[in-house]
Design a protein around this motif. Structure first.
Motif, PDB file in Angstrom:
ATOM      1  N   ALA A  25      46.435  33.854   4.228  1.00 56.99           N
ATOM      2  CA  ALA A  25      45.422  34.655   4.916  1.00 56.99           C
ATOM      3  C   ALA A  25      44.099  34.632   4.153  1.00 56.99           C
ATOM      4  CB  ALA A  25      45.916  36.093   5.081  1.00 56.99           C
ATOM      5  N   ALA A  26      44.177  34.679   2.817  1.00 52.43           N
ATOM      6  CA  ALA A  26      42.964  34.652   2.001  1.00 52.43           C
ATOM      7  C   ALA A  26      42.238  33.322   2.137  1.00 52.43           C
ATOM      8  CB  ALA A  26      43.311  34.912   0.542  1.00 52.43           C
ATOM      9  N   LEU A  27      42.995  32.225   2.223  1.00 48.57           N
ATOM     10  CA  LEU A  27      42.366  30.912   2.399  1.00 48.57           C
ATOM     11  C   LEU A  27      41.697  30.802   3.765  1.00 48.57           C
ATOM     12  CD1 LEU A  27      45.115  28.661   0.768  1.00 48.57           C
ATOM     13  CD2 LEU A  27      42.811  29.106  -0.124  1.00 48.57           C
ATOM     14  N   LEU A  28      42.329  31.361   4.786  1.00 49.60           N
ATOM     15  CA  LEU A  28      41.706  31.392   6.109  1.00 49.60           C
ATOM     16  C   LEU A  28      40.408  32.211   6.073  1.00 49.60           C
ATOM     17  CD1 LEU A  28      44.791  31.931   8.463  1.00 49.60           C
ATOM     18  CD2 LEU A  28      43.407  29.848   8.222  1.00 49.60           C
ATOM     19  N   ALA A  29      40.457  33.340   5.381  1.00 46.71           N
ATOM     20  CA  ALA A  29      39.272  34.186   5.265  1.00 46.71           C
ATOM     21  C   ALA A  29      38.151  33.462   4.524  1.00 46.71           C
ATOM     22  CB  ALA A  29      39.629  35.485   4.548  1.00 46.71           C
ATOM     23  N   LEU A  30      38.531  32.678   3.500  1.00 43.00           N
ATOM     24  CA  LEU A  30      37.535  31.905   2.763  1.00 43.00           C
ATOM     25  C   LEU A  30      36.871  30.876   3.669  1.00 43.00           C
ATOM     26  CD1 LEU A  30      36.096  30.958   0.211  1.00 43.00           C
ATOM     27  CD2 LEU A  30      38.117  29.550  -0.312  1.00 43.00           C
ATOM     28  N   ARG A  31      37.685  30.206   4.492  1.00 39.01           N
ATOM     29  CA  ARG A  31      37.112  29.209   5.391  1.00 39.01           C
ATOM     30  C   ARG A  31      36.127  29.866   6.351  1.00 39.01           C
ATOM     31  NH1 ARG A  31      40.834  25.309   9.044  1.00 39.01           N
ATOM     32  NH2 ARG A  31      41.349  27.281  10.077  1.00 39.01           N
ATOM     33  N   GLU A  32      36.463  31.026   6.881  1.00 36.96           N
ATOM     34  CA  GLU A  32      35.557  31.738   7.777  1.00 36.96           C
ATOM     35  C   GLU A  32      34.297  32.186   7.045  1.00 36.96           C
ATOM     36  OE1 GLU A  32      37.735  34.927   9.493  1.00 36.96           O
ATOM     37  OE2 GLU A  32      39.117  33.627  10.590  1.00 36.96           O
ATOM     38  N   ALA A  33      34.463  32.632   5.789  1.00 38.84           N
ATOM     39  CA  ALA A  33      33.313  33.071   5.005  1.00 38.84           C
ATOM     40  C   ALA A  33      32.354  31.920   4.730  1.00 38.84           C
ATOM     41  CB  ALA A  33      33.778  33.700   3.690  1.00 38.84           C
ATOM     42  N   ILE A  34      32.898  30.732   4.453  1.00 37.92           N
ATOM     43  CA  ILE A  34      32.061  29.556   4.213  1.00 37.92           C
ATOM     44  C   ILE A  34      31.278  29.201   5.473  1.00 37.92           C
ATOM     45  CG2 ILE A  34      32.104  27.075   3.760  1.00 37.92           C
ATOM     46  CD1 ILE A  34      34.463  27.607   1.846  1.00 37.92           C
ATOM     47  N   ALA A  35      31.950  29.252   6.621  1.00 37.24           N
ATOM     48  CA  ALA A  35      31.267  28.963   7.880  1.00 37.24           C
ATOM     49  C   ALA A  35      30.153  29.975   8.134  1.00 37.24           C
ATOM     50  CB  ALA A  35      32.273  28.975   9.038  1.00 37.24           C
ATOM     51  N   THR A  36      30.421  31.238   7.832  1.00 35.59           N
ATOM     52  CA  THR A  36      29.399  32.276   7.986  1.00 35.59           C
ATOM     53  C   THR A  36      28.233  32.030   7.046  1.00 35.59           C
ATOM     54  OG1 THR A  36      31.066  33.907   8.655  1.00 35.59           O
ATOM     55  CG2 THR A  36      28.960  34.749   7.837  1.00 35.59           C
TER      56      THR A  36
END
Length: 203
Positions: free
Chosen positions: A26-37
């Motif tokens: 879940a944290a890795l998914l959140a990181l990917r979303e944060a990078i896109a943001t």
């Protein structure tokens, strides 16, 4: 980010405690979303900064002025905003030819009944913009909510509306032909000025 969703789950780790594998995923998914943001926000910020620089240029700023704000060289400002040279040249030409532009517009409007165009609403916009420019560049002019509105209106008057009249217009009389010729000259000089080599430091 082209990784598959499954690639973001590296599997169990020797030191995992309880549901740590699920939490890690879940944290890795959140990181990917944060990078896109982050990428999106940086792009939006760069666009806003570029708009601010262009507005300053429309209001007469030079590359030296931009350099003073950014703390970098004029060359760096020129490289970061390569389109500002053209804005500077157009602004300088427009500012020196307000009366010439309005004369050409008035002659076109006075002879509009003898000029055939695809949509006669173009003359309504031409008249409205000319009236606005007359007020915005008058002796008692005050800026509105948009700092460079007067320059955008003057630019549109020449680059969009007057250009459209000269491109589409067909004269049915001598005076109308003279009007279109004069308007075409204004548009041609505008294009020549915008394509020149002057920079924002040629004040």
């Amino acid at each position: 980010m082209n990784q598959k969703l499954s690639d973001l789950d590296p599997g169990d780790k020797p030191t995992d405690v309880g549901d740590e594998r699920r939490r890690r995923h879940a944290a890795l998914l959140a990181l990917r979303e944060a990078i896109a943001t982050e990428v999106r926000v940086e792009a939006e910020a760069a666009e806003a900064t570029g708009h601010a620089a262009e507005t300053a240029m429309w209001l007469g700023a030079s590359l030296a002025d931009l350099a003073a704000v950014t703390g970098r060289s004029r060359q760096a400002a020129r490289k970061r905003w390569p389109t500002l040279g053209a804005v500077h040249r157009r602004r300088a030409w427009l500012g020196n030819h307000v009366d010439d532009i309005r004369w050409a517009v008035r002659v076109v409007l006075e002879n509009s009944a003898e000029i055939d165009v695809q949509d006669r609403a173009v003359f309504d916009e031409l008249r409205a913009l000319d009236e606005s420019v007359g007020i915005e560049f008058g002796p008692a002019a005050e800026g509105g909510s948009e700092p460079a509105a007067r320059w955008h209106d003057l630019d549109r008057l020449v680059d969009v509306v007057l250009r459209r009249v000269t491109a589409e217009g067909a004269a049915r009389g001598g005076q109308a032909e003279f009007a279109l010729h004069g308007a075409g000259g204004v548009v041609g000089y505008y294009d020549h000025a915008g394509a020149g080599t002057g920079t924002p430091d040629d004040d």
